[in-house]
Design a protein around this motif. Structure first.
Motif, short mmCIF file in Angstrom:
data_model
loop_
_atom_site.label_atom_id
_atom_site.label_comp_id
_atom_site.label_asym_id
_atom_site.label_seq_id
_atom_site.Cartn_x
_atom_site.Cartn_y
_atom_site.Cartn_z
N ASP A 1 -1.63 -90.04 22.29
CA ASP A 1 -1.69 -89.21 23.50
C ASP A 1 -1.53 -87.72 23.20
N LEU A 2 -1.92 -87.31 21.98
CA LEU A 2 -1.89 -85.90 21.62
C LEU A 2 -3.26 -85.26 21.83
N LEU A 3 -4.30 -86.07 21.77
CA LEU A 3 -5.66 -85.63 22.10
C LEU A 3 -6.23 -86.59 23.14
N ARG A 4 -7.22 -86.10 23.89
CA ARG A 4 -7.91 -86.96 24.85
C ARG A 4 -9.41 -86.68 24.77
N ARG A 5 -10.19 -87.68 25.08
CA ARG A 5 -11.65 -87.50 25.12
C ARG A 5 -12.04 -86.91 26.47
N GLU A 6 -12.97 -85.97 26.42
CA GLU A 6 -13.51 -85.42 27.65
C GLU A 6 -14.34 -86.49 28.35
N PRO A 7 -14.29 -86.56 29.67
CA PRO A 7 -15.07 -87.58 30.40
C PRO A 7 -16.56 -87.47 30.10
N ASP A 8 -17.19 -88.60 29.84
CA ASP A 8 -18.64 -88.67 29.62
C ASP A 8 -19.12 -87.77 28.48
N SER A 9 -18.29 -87.64 27.44
CA SER A 9 -18.72 -86.84 26.29
C SER A 9 -18.02 -87.34 25.03
N HIS A 10 -18.42 -86.78 23.89
CA HIS A 10 -17.81 -87.13 22.60
C HIS A 10 -16.85 -86.04 22.14
N ARG A 11 -16.45 -85.18 23.06
CA ARG A 11 -15.57 -84.07 22.71
C ARG A 11 -14.09 -84.44 22.92
N PHE A 12 -13.26 -83.86 22.08
CA PHE A 12 -11.82 -84.08 22.17
C PHE A 12 -11.14 -82.79 22.63
N ALA A 13 -10.10 -82.95 23.45
CA ALA A 13 -9.32 -81.81 23.94
C ALA A 13 -7.83 -82.12 23.76
N LEU A 14 -7.02 -81.07 23.82
CA LEU A 14 -5.58 -81.24 23.73
C LEU A 14 -5.09 -82.01 24.95
N ALA A 15 -4.25 -83.00 24.73
CA ALA A 15 -3.77 -83.86 25.81
C ALA A 15 -2.49 -83.28 26.43
N PRO A 16 -2.17 -83.69 27.66
CA PRO A 16 -0.98 -83.17 28.33
C PRO A 16 0.31 -83.34 27.53
N ARG A 17 0.44 -84.43 26.79
CA ARG A 17 1.67 -84.63 26.01
C ARG A 17 1.85 -83.51 24.99
N LEU A 18 0.75 -83.13 24.33
CA LEU A 18 0.83 -82.06 23.33
C LEU A 18 1.11 -80.72 24.00
N LEU A 19 0.50 -80.47 25.16
CA LEU A 19 0.74 -79.22 25.86
C LEU A 19 2.19 -79.11 26.33
N ARG A 20 2.76 -80.23 26.76
CA ARG A 20 4.18 -80.21 27.15
C ARG A 20 5.07 -79.90 25.96
N PHE A 21 4.71 -80.46 24.79
CA PHE A 21 5.48 -80.18 23.58
C PHE A 21 5.38 -78.69 23.22
N ALA A 22 4.18 -78.13 23.32
CA ALA A 22 3.99 -76.71 23.03
C ALA A 22 4.82 -75.85 23.98
N ASP A 23 4.86 -76.25 25.24
CA ASP A 23 5.67 -75.51 26.21
C ASP A 23 7.15 -75.55 25.84
N SER A 24 7.63 -76.71 25.40
CA SER A 24 9.04 -76.86 25.01
C SER A 24 9.37 -76.00 23.80
N VAL A 25 8.45 -75.96 22.84
CA VAL A 25 8.65 -75.12 21.65
C VAL A 25 8.71 -73.65 22.05
N GLN A 26 7.77 -73.26 22.93
CA GLN A 26 7.74 -71.88 23.40
C GLN A 26 9.04 -71.52 24.11
N ALA A 27 9.51 -72.40 24.97
CA ALA A 27 10.73 -72.12 25.74
C ALA A 27 11.95 -72.03 24.85
N ALA A 28 11.96 -72.78 23.74
CA ALA A 28 13.12 -72.80 22.85
C ALA A 28 13.07 -71.74 21.76
#
Length: 254
Positions: A55-82
């Protein structure tokens, strides 16, 4: 069966792949990642499967592209805050609120949104419920427009191509031409405003927090007030206080 490439320092390989994804700031195909990383195609595919399963990456709907997943973005936010002492950050915001008399916040860019790292409310009973952890759009918030204006042109264009310019109020900028013109002005003046563009009746002024000696925009400090108590013109008079607070916060990064 794991190949020799991904078996060697697998966590580091995953981290390097995620770094490229974050740097590019757009969904990528496995072929694009192979070209960017210069790694074997089977290895990249294997890493993508592992990161998607975690759950660190997710596939874009109807495509073969990968994007950053919410779990990874939440982790990045926590690192930024700390990354800076919370007590020091909060003390700077408290002092700023005492000077300007209205609520102030500290925000960071998180994917295609603005993420609230910290906030101190004014003493007035009329307040907005924007707690730390809140996310708001880029194109209609003072901090968001400040972050967009600070990005390298190519990165900003990639982000704007995927950004829905949703109209939240009658003053929201929903046309690219108007938004681009405002971003140019923000880059020149080094501050941004929200003229009731996200919430009707609410104005905001934001200034950048830059890492010393790098000129990179790390965060934004913003003053937010109901227009019934403070007009946008009055809020702009507090730019010296906002910039003083931004400089104090920048020093906490050394």
């Amino acid at each position: 069966m794991t190949d020799e490439f991904t078996a060697s320092k697998p966590a580091l390989r995953q981290f390097e792949l995620l770094e490229v994804m974050a740097r590019e700031a757009r969904p990528l195909t496995s072929a694009e990642l192979v070209a960017l990383l210069a790694w074997p195609r089977p290895s990249v595919h294997r890493l993508l499967v592992q990161l998607e399963a975690a759950d660190l990456l997710r596939r874009e709907p109807d495509s073969h592209r990968f994007a950053l997943a919410p779990r990874l973005l939440r982790f990045a936010d926590s690192v930024q805050a700390a990354s800076i002492p919370q007590g020091v950050r909060h003390a700077v915001l408290r002092q700023l609120v005492a000077q300007v008399g209205e609520s102030c916040n500290l925000t960071a860019l998180s994917g295609a949104q603005v993420h609230y790292l910290d906030r101190v409310e004014s003493a007035f009973p009329l307040q907005m419920e924007l707690r730390p952890g809140t996310r708001v759009p880029l194109h209609c918030s003072a901090s968001g427009k400040l972050f967009l204006a600070s990005l390298a042109p190519a990165k900003r264009e990639r982000l704007l191509q995927t950004l829905p310019l949703t109209g939240y109020t009658p003053t929201t900028l929903t046309e690219r031409k108007a938004l681009d013109a405002e971003l140019l002005g923000i880059a020149r003046q080094d501050y941004a405003v929200d003229a009731q563009e996200f919430v009707q009746g609410l104005v905001c002024v934001a200034v950048p927090v830059r890492i010393p000696a790098q000129k990179a925009v790390r965060c934004a400090v913003a003053l937010q007030a109901p227009v019934a108590r403070m007009s946008l013109a009055q809020a702009l008079q507090h730019l010296p206080h906002l910039r003083q607070a931004a400089a104090a916060l920048a020093r906490t990064w050394g």
